[in-house]
Design a protein around this motif. Sequence first.
Motif, PDB file in Angstrom:
ATOM      1  N   LYS A  45       0.851  -1.189   0.032  1.00 11.38           N
ATOM      2  CA  LYS A  45      -0.007  -0.048   0.001  1.00 11.38           C
ATOM      3  C   LYS A  45       1.083   1.229  -0.085  1.00 11.38           C
ATOM      4  CE  LYS A  45      -2.421  -1.743   3.544  1.00 11.38           C
ATOM      5  NZ  LYS A  45      -2.343  -3.173   3.452  1.00 11.38           N
ATOM      6  N   THR A  46       2.136   1.198   0.693  1.00 10.57           N
ATOM      7  CA  THR A  46       2.690   2.359   0.624  1.00 10.57           C
ATOM      8  C   THR A  46       3.147   2.736  -0.557  1.00 10.57           C
ATOM      9  OG1 THR A  46       3.977   1.032   2.684  1.00 10.57           O
ATOM     10  CG2 THR A  46       4.780   3.071   2.095  1.00 10.57           C
ATOM     11  N   ASP A  60      -3.510   5.954   5.900  1.00  9.33           N
ATOM     12  CA  ASP A  60      -2.902   4.529   5.919  1.00  9.33           C
ATOM     13  C   ASP A  60      -3.735   4.190   7.204  1.00  9.33           C
ATOM     14  OD1 ASP A  60      -1.709   2.199   5.097  1.00  9.33           O
ATOM     15  OD2 ASP A  60       0.306   2.829   5.720  1.00  9.33           O
ATOM     16  N   GLU A  61      -3.814   2.728   6.948  1.00  8.21           N
ATOM     17  CA  GLU A  61      -4.538   1.929   8.086  1.00  8.21           C
ATOM     18  C   GLU A  61      -5.688   2.530   8.772  1.00  8.21           C
ATOM     19  OE1 GLU A  61      -3.254  -0.877   8.496  1.00  8.21           O
ATOM     20  OE2 GLU A  61      -1.281  -0.777   8.326  1.00  8.21           O
ATOM     21  N   GLY A  88       1.499  -2.531   9.891  1.00  7.12           N
ATOM     22  CA  GLY A  88       2.088  -1.847   9.002  1.00  7.12           C
ATOM     23  C   GLY A  88       3.626  -2.175   8.880  1.00  7.12           C
TER      24      GLY A  88
HETATM   25 MG    MG Z   1       1.346  -0.651   5.570  1.00  2.98          MG
END
Ligand code: MG
Length: 908
Positions: free
Chosen positions: A106-107, A228-229, A510
């Motif tokens: 995802k990053t 994110d998250e 993460g």
């Molecule tokens: Mg991540």
Amino acid sequence: MSFISQIFGDSNQQCLDEIQPLVERVNELEKEFEVFSDEQLKDKTKEFRKRLSKDETLDDLLPEAFAAVREASRRAIGLRHFDAQILGGIVLYRGKIAEMKTGEGKTLAATLAAYLNALGGGGVHIVTVNDYLAKRDTNWMGAVYHALGLKVGCIVHDRAYLYEPAVVDKNEVTVEMQNLKEVPRKAAYEADITHGTNNEFGFDYLRDNMVYDLSQMAQRGHSFAIVDEVDSILIDEARTPLIISTPDAESTKLYETFTKVIPRLQENTDYNIDEKMKAATLTDDGIEKVEKIMGIDIYGEGSVRYAHQLEEALRAHVLFKRDRDYIVKDGEVIIVDEFTGRLMFGRRYSGGLHQAIEAKEGVRVQQESRTLATITFQNYFRMYKKLAGMTGTAYTNAEEFSQVYKLEVVVVPTNKPMIRTDSPDRIYRTEHGKFIAVAQDIKERHEKGQPVLVGTVSIERNELLSALLKKEGVSHQVLNAKNHEKEAQIISQAGSLGAVTVATNMAGRGVDIILGGRVDDDAGDKLSDWRKTHDKIVELGGLCVMGTERHEARRIDNQLRGRSGRQGDPGSSQFFVSMEDDLMRIFGSDKIKRMMEALNVPEDQPIENKMISKAIESAQGKIEGYNFDIRKHVLEYDDVMNKQRETIYRKRKEILLSSDSSRQQADPPTPHVVDRLSAADGVTGDSAADGSFEENKKNLSLKAQILGMVKNEIKRIVDFHAPEDYYDNWNLKEVSEIANAIFGVSDEGKNKIKEFKDKNELVAHLNELAEAKYSEKENQLGAENMRGAEKAILLRTIDMLWMDHLDNMDHLRDSVRLRAYGQRDPLVEYKNEGHKMFQQLLQAIQGQVAAMIYKVEIQQSMATSANQPMRLNRDETVGGGLSGGNQTGRNDPCPCGSGKKYKKCHGK
Ligand code: MG
Ligand code: ADP
């Protein structure tokens, strides 16, 4: 598959189908971008921006921009975006939530959307859950953006950075973070893309609205955020608002007294506990008992405070458990996030509960705090013009995302097929039996060399299991909120041969778990060793994830499962449940309990039973719904405050803008100011309220604004004392006295006021006087001092009264809760009363400013103080948003205002 999920599935597929051609377009461009030199690639950014300023839109640029990022990433960090990541990037760009499983990258997917939006110049915020991830991602992705000529910033708890490849900071332990140069916060926000944690973005916003000069503002608006998250931030953390506060000098002793009384009370006779509602209430008997013991009248008039503190003391004793809800560390009570198991440093339970727990634990009771500024994450993130999110687990909360944030969830297919096996729950009669079985299972796998990651719901269970494993001689790593610092490091090795990692639920979210552990890129020989180990672990079945209890929310269970089976790795997951688990105890039906007893299975024998599995899921569903309601409720209340906060903050901003010297000289405004103005516009809405608080569309000077307030005040006074049609009742003597009190009127002048027969003429006369007196004052002080005084008086009055108002609204909230017994809807009451109180606040500000402006004297401090008021508040609270202990020096004046030295007063 249920009817609903079929529909959901279809619309999801439709969305993906619609995006697919764009992905193909990006793929087609790959060849074209491959041949560019590094310089040419970098120049693309300039070209895109130029085209954007002509007639193209971001949508038009998407395929090329994405192709540019993919190429830049391949060159800079050796990662070429998978198609699934391109897909995810488009979902993000469109302001939706991309559900992408753990390990899908995802990053990297976020770089696509971040780059494209950054071309627009509004600034992109990438939000993560902790400082470590914020720094890691800045450094890691910084190289990609850098290759495209963009600046990347990072804000963490007490520092801010810019990505700077030339910098190598050897003090950073991990290589991942060495290219960060420390800069002022404002510089990090001025970068094209800014990484940071949700807390810091929120606190910076609040702090920006407490400054006394535009130059002190860090943020430059809220244009686009990728969270994110996102489930962790927008759902799990949504119940605790961000608060900047300062200690309240009054009262802490009471908590210490009450905490001694509570243990003398008995459940059921003196108080009732409702575990489901997390509520505890004193009975009449209980209250009587306390009153007798203490010799006070608890619910008598004027003792609201007693009642409140007593209730909190009770809750602290019977509902909150050490090492489950909080831990005690270095004499401080630190909250444990119930979902993530993370320590929430600096966060405090509100409403006195925290003090009550401190008293119970016998640590120093911190002073109750006074709220200076507060906002919920919901309302903070709703300020962004565009919001997007990503996480491995969003789907089960799709409804909440849609209702609260208008965010649609799109499930992005995995890059490689997922082959993890999720076994059905093993159910045990007792908790003891369950843990024995867990330890046994871990031992067996460990002996073969299979890595095991075990999730526990609380720190307490975490330690219990650790003790069992020690007894069995299984070496293992423990990862709970108590050693949060090493979290990332430990988790990243959880996939090593024979590793056993016992972690609280989502510790290390993460962080990537690689089968065979992490290797450095330049490991050379070690690399082939690593491959051998890796293959062996694959043969053993990959990472096994064990859950020792079902969580309240299915989402959290899925998050744990998701740690295994990343990028097509083999893996498995297994949950262990006992009838004594909280979830089953509180929410399971009696029928099941009876059935379990009737079956009479030995405690360490598992059963797999459809009915029980169903019961678990239905219990989870129930609790999820219940928690959703609570969060909605928090938000409904906060919405009332939000409108008010927007009005006040907008007013503050206008004052800062009007007094900004750079702006007075430079007309038209500088780009920065435009940014801020539009940011302010973004938060206005329909909340413009009172005459004096009308939106300052004409950009009035501070002088004009204040004179406006004075005139409003005059009008109000005259209207009050000289009502229409009741000439006989006019009380012009009073009017003359008030006018005298405000700006000083000679005896002769007073007599003149008393003789007026026409109201309008009177008002006009008073206005003239007010203006004349104002000029007089200005001549006396000098224009520059006068401007300084105007600004200081406006800002200080607003701040002071606004903070009182925050307190009042807090109390109002408590009191409407009590009124609910009277069959009235507390929320409606809160809205109505809150509105009235806000009108009063605006009027009070106007009155106070009018009264103060004519009384300013030349004092050395007047002009300069505007730059440095509120130090006390900020020094003690900046960052953590907590009342961070008492930092008054022993020889400083006591903050209570007594004028005595601290050591002779409250510091004794
Ligand atoms: Mg991540
Ligand atoms: P997530 O946040 O989705 O769990 P991360 O962004 O942490 O995943 O990435 C997980 C791992 O996948 C990282 O080790 C990263 O290097 C790797 N990765 C991501 N994208 C790619 C790619 N396109 N090619 C190869 N490896 C990738």
